[in-house]
Design a protein around this motif. Structure first.
Motif, PDB file in Angstrom:
ATOM      1  N   ARG A  29      16.889  24.101 -25.969  1.00 60.39           N
ATOM      2  CA  ARG A  29      16.109  22.878 -25.811  1.00 60.39           C
ATOM      3  C   ARG A  29      14.881  22.938 -26.708  1.00 60.39           C
ATOM      4  O   ARG A  29      14.390  24.008 -27.020  1.00 60.39           O
ATOM      5  N   THR A  30      14.369  21.780 -27.035  1.00 62.59           N
ATOM      6  CA  THR A  30      13.061  21.716 -27.667  1.00 62.59           C
ATOM      7  C   THR A  30      12.025  21.840 -26.544  1.00 62.59           C
ATOM      8  O   THR A  30      12.359  21.630 -25.368  1.00 62.59           O
ATOM      9  N   PRO A  31      10.772  22.148 -26.872  1.00 64.08           N
ATOM     10  CA  PRO A  31       9.752  22.177 -25.819  1.00 64.08           C
ATOM     11  C   PRO A  31       9.657  20.852 -25.052  1.00 64.08           C
ATOM     12  O   PRO A  31       9.532  20.849 -23.829  1.00 64.08           O
ATOM     13  N   ALA A  32       9.778  19.728 -25.751  1.00 58.29           N
ATOM     14  CA  ALA A  32       9.728  18.422 -25.084  1.00 58.29           C
ATOM     15  C   ALA A  32      10.912  18.246 -24.132  1.00 58.29           C
ATOM     16  O   ALA A  32      10.761  17.719 -23.024  1.00 58.29           O
ATOM     17  N   GLN A  33      12.091  18.683 -24.567  1.00 57.44           N
ATOM     18  CA  GLN A  33      13.275  18.597 -23.704  1.00 57.44           C
ATOM     19  C   GLN A  33      13.123  19.501 -22.494  1.00 57.44           C
ATOM     20  O   GLN A  33      13.547  19.140 -21.395  1.00 57.44           O
ATOM     21  N   ALA A  34      12.527  20.682 -22.687  1.00 57.95           N
ATOM     22  CA  ALA A  34      12.324  21.610 -21.573  1.00 57.95           C
ATOM     23  C   ALA A  34      11.382  21.004 -20.540  1.00 57.95           C
ATOM     24  O   ALA A  34      11.627  21.098 -19.334  1.00 57.95           O
ATOM     25  N   GLY A  81       7.005  39.397 -25.590  1.00 58.87           N
ATOM     26  CA  GLY A  81       6.287  39.477 -24.321  1.00 58.87           C
ATOM     27  C   GLY A  81       6.549  38.329 -23.366  1.00 58.87           C
ATOM     28  O   GLY A  81       7.655  37.790 -23.295  1.00 58.87           O
ATOM     29  N   GLU A  82       5.506  37.963 -22.626  1.00 57.64           N
ATOM     30  CA  GLU A  82       5.609  36.915 -21.608  1.00 57.64           C
ATOM     31  C   GLU A  82       5.992  35.572 -22.214  1.00 57.64           C
ATOM     32  O   GLU A  82       6.748  34.812 -21.616  1.00 57.64           O
ATOM     33  N   ALA A  83       5.507  35.282 -23.405  1.00 56.03           N
ATOM     34  CA  ALA A  83       5.856  34.016 -24.058  1.00 56.03           C
ATOM     35  C   ALA A  83       7.355  33.962 -24.370  1.00 56.03           C
ATOM     36  O   ALA A  83       7.992  32.918 -24.207  1.00 56.03           O
ATOM     37  N   HIS A  84       7.928  35.081 -24.784  1.00 52.68           N
ATOM     38  CA  HIS A  84       9.369  35.116 -25.051  1.00 52.68           C
ATOM     39  C   HIS A  84      10.143  34.911 -23.759  1.00 52.68           C
ATOM     40  O   HIS A  84      11.102  34.142 -23.708  1.00 52.68           O
ATOM     41  N   ARG A  85       9.718  35.590 -22.701  1.00 54.54           N
ATOM     42  CA  ARG A  85      10.401  35.435 -21.415  1.00 54.54           C
ATOM     43  C   ARG A  85      10.331  33.985 -20.936  1.00 54.54           C
ATOM     44  O   ARG A  85      11.329  33.427 -20.467  1.00 54.54           O
ATOM     45  N   ALA A  86       9.169  33.351 -21.088  1.00 52.20           N
ATOM     46  CA  ALA A  86       9.022  31.951 -20.687  1.00 52.20           C
ATOM     47  C   ALA A  86       9.951  31.059 -21.511  1.00 52.20           C
ATOM     48  O   ALA A  86      10.621  30.174 -20.959  1.00 52.20           O
ATOM     49  N   ALA A  87      10.010  31.286 -22.809  1.00 56.13           N
ATOM     50  CA  ALA A  87      10.874  30.485 -23.679  1.00 56.13           C
ATOM     51  C   ALA A  87      12.339  30.627 -23.299  1.00 56.13           C
ATOM     52  O   ALA A  87      13.091  29.653 -23.307  1.00 56.13           O
ATOM     53  N   VAL A  88      12.752  31.830 -22.925  1.00 60.32           N
ATOM     54  CA  VAL A  88      14.141  32.057 -22.516  1.00 60.32           C
ATOM     55  C   VAL A  88      14.428  31.325 -21.205  1.00 60.32           C
ATOM     56  O   VAL A  88      15.434  30.620 -21.077  1.00 60.32           O
ATOM     57  N   VAL A  89      13.546  31.475 -20.226  1.00 55.83           N
ATOM     58  CA  VAL A  89      13.756  30.820 -18.919  1.00 55.83           C
ATOM     59  C   VAL A  89      13.754  29.301 -19.076  1.00 55.83           C
ATOM     60  O   VAL A  89      14.526  28.603 -18.417  1.00 55.83           O
ATOM     61  N   LEU A  90      12.923  28.783 -19.961  1.00 58.86           N
ATOM     62  CA  LEU A  90      12.857  27.339 -20.202  1.00 58.86           C
ATOM     63  C   LEU A  90      14.053  26.833 -21.007  1.00 58.86           C
ATOM     64  O   LEU A  90      14.265  25.626 -21.102  1.00 58.86           O
ATOM     65  N   LYS A 119       3.691  23.857 -12.955  1.00 61.81           N
ATOM     66  CA  LYS A 119       3.139  24.913 -12.100  1.00 61.81           C
ATOM     67  C   LYS A 119       4.201  25.430 -11.131  1.00 61.81           C
ATOM     68  O   LYS A 119       4.362  26.641 -10.969  1.00 61.81           O
ATOM     69  N   ASP A 120       4.929  24.511 -10.480  1.00 65.08           N
ATOM     70  CA  ASP A 120       5.998  24.919  -9.557  1.00 65.08           C
ATOM     71  C   ASP A 120       7.050  25.755 -10.281  1.00 65.08           C
ATOM     72  O   ASP A 120       7.485  26.792  -9.786  1.00 65.08           O
ATOM     73  N   PHE A 121       7.454  25.294 -11.469  1.00 63.13           N
ATOM     74  CA  PHE A 121       8.468  26.006 -12.244  1.00 63.13           C
ATOM     75  C   PHE A 121       7.998  27.411 -12.607  1.00 63.13           C
ATOM     76  O   PHE A 121       8.734  28.379 -12.452  1.00 63.13           O
ATOM     77  N   ALA A 122       6.764  27.510 -13.060  1.00 69.20           N
ATOM     78  CA  ALA A 122       6.210  28.809 -13.452  1.00 69.20           C
ATOM     79  C   ALA A 122       6.169  29.758 -12.250  1.00 69.20           C
ATOM     80  O   ALA A 122       6.555  30.920 -12.351  1.00 69.20           O
ATOM     81  N   THR A 163       0.657  30.615 -20.075  1.00 69.25           N
ATOM     82  CA  THR A 163       1.638  30.932 -21.119  1.00 69.25           C
ATOM     83  C   THR A 163       2.758  29.898 -21.122  1.00 69.25           C
ATOM     84  O   THR A 163       3.202  29.462 -22.192  1.00 69.25           O
ATOM     85  N   THR A 164       3.195  29.482 -19.946  1.00 67.20           N
ATOM     86  CA  THR A 164       4.250  28.475 -19.844  1.00 67.20           C
ATOM     87  C   THR A 164       3.807  27.170 -20.495  1.00 67.20           C
ATOM     88  O   THR A 164       4.547  26.572 -21.279  1.00 67.20           O
ATOM     89  N   TYR A 165       2.582  26.733 -20.201  1.00 66.55           N
ATOM     90  CA  TYR A 165       2.054  25.523 -20.835  1.00 66.55           C
ATOM     91  C   TYR A 165       1.964  25.677 -22.350  1.00 66.55           C
ATOM     92  O   TYR A 165       2.271  24.748 -23.099  1.00 66.55           O
ATOM     93  N   GLN A 166       1.553  26.844 -22.823  1.00 70.03           N
ATOM     94  CA  GLN A 166       1.427  27.074 -24.259  1.00 70.03           C
ATOM     95  C   GLN A 166       2.785  27.048 -24.948  1.00 70.03           C
ATOM     96  O   GLN A 166       2.912  26.514 -26.055  1.00 70.03           O
ATOM     97  N   VAL A 167       3.803  27.594 -24.301  1.00 70.46           N
ATOM     98  CA  VAL A 167       5.154  27.547 -24.872  1.00 70.46           C
ATOM     99  C   VAL A 167       5.646  26.098 -24.913  1.00 70.46           C
ATOM    100  O   VAL A 167       6.210  25.651 -25.915  1.00 70.46           O
ATOM    101  N   LEU A 168       5.398  25.355 -23.853  1.00 69.53           N
ATOM    102  CA  LEU A 168       5.820  23.949 -23.821  1.00 69.53           C
ATOM    103  C   LEU A 168       5.070  23.106 -24.850  1.00 69.53           C
ATOM    104  O   LEU A 168       5.613  22.140 -25.381  1.00 69.53           O
TER     105      LEU A 168
END
Length: 65
Positions: A5-10, A48-57, A22-25, A34-39
Motif C-alpha cells: 500500500r501507499t501511505p495514503a492507502q494504509a 528499526g521501529e519504522a520498518h516494523r510499522a511499515a510492514v504492519v501497515l 492511535k488505536d491501530f498503533a 513513528t506510525t504517524y511519521q511512516v504514514l
C-alpha cells in the motif's frame, strides 16, 4: 504475496476498519509517533521501529517480527 500500500492507502485502510491511527498503533504494539511519521512519509521504514510499522501497515513487505 500481496501488493503493498501507499501511505495514503494504509491510512484509508485503518480508517475503513473504524479505527484511529492511535488505536491501530496500540493494537500492534507500535510507537504512535513513528506510525504517524511512516504514514506521513517522513520516515521511509528502512530499519528499526519504522520498518516494523511499515510492514504492519502493509507499506513494505517483510517479516513482522
Amino acid at each position: 504475496m500481496h501488493a503493498t500500500r501507499t501511505p495514503a492507502q494504509a491510512k484509508a485502510w485503518i480508517e475503513s476498519q473504524g479505527k484511529s491511527v492511535k488505536d491501530f498503533a496500540e493494537e500492534n504494539h507500535l510507537d504512535l509517533h513513528t506510525t504517524y511519521q511512516v504514514l506521513a512519509g517522513t520516515k521511509k521504514g528502512k530499519r528499526g521501529e519504522a520498518h516494523r510499522a511499515a510492514v504492519v501497515l502493509g507499506i513494505k513487505q517483510g517479516s513482522e517480527q
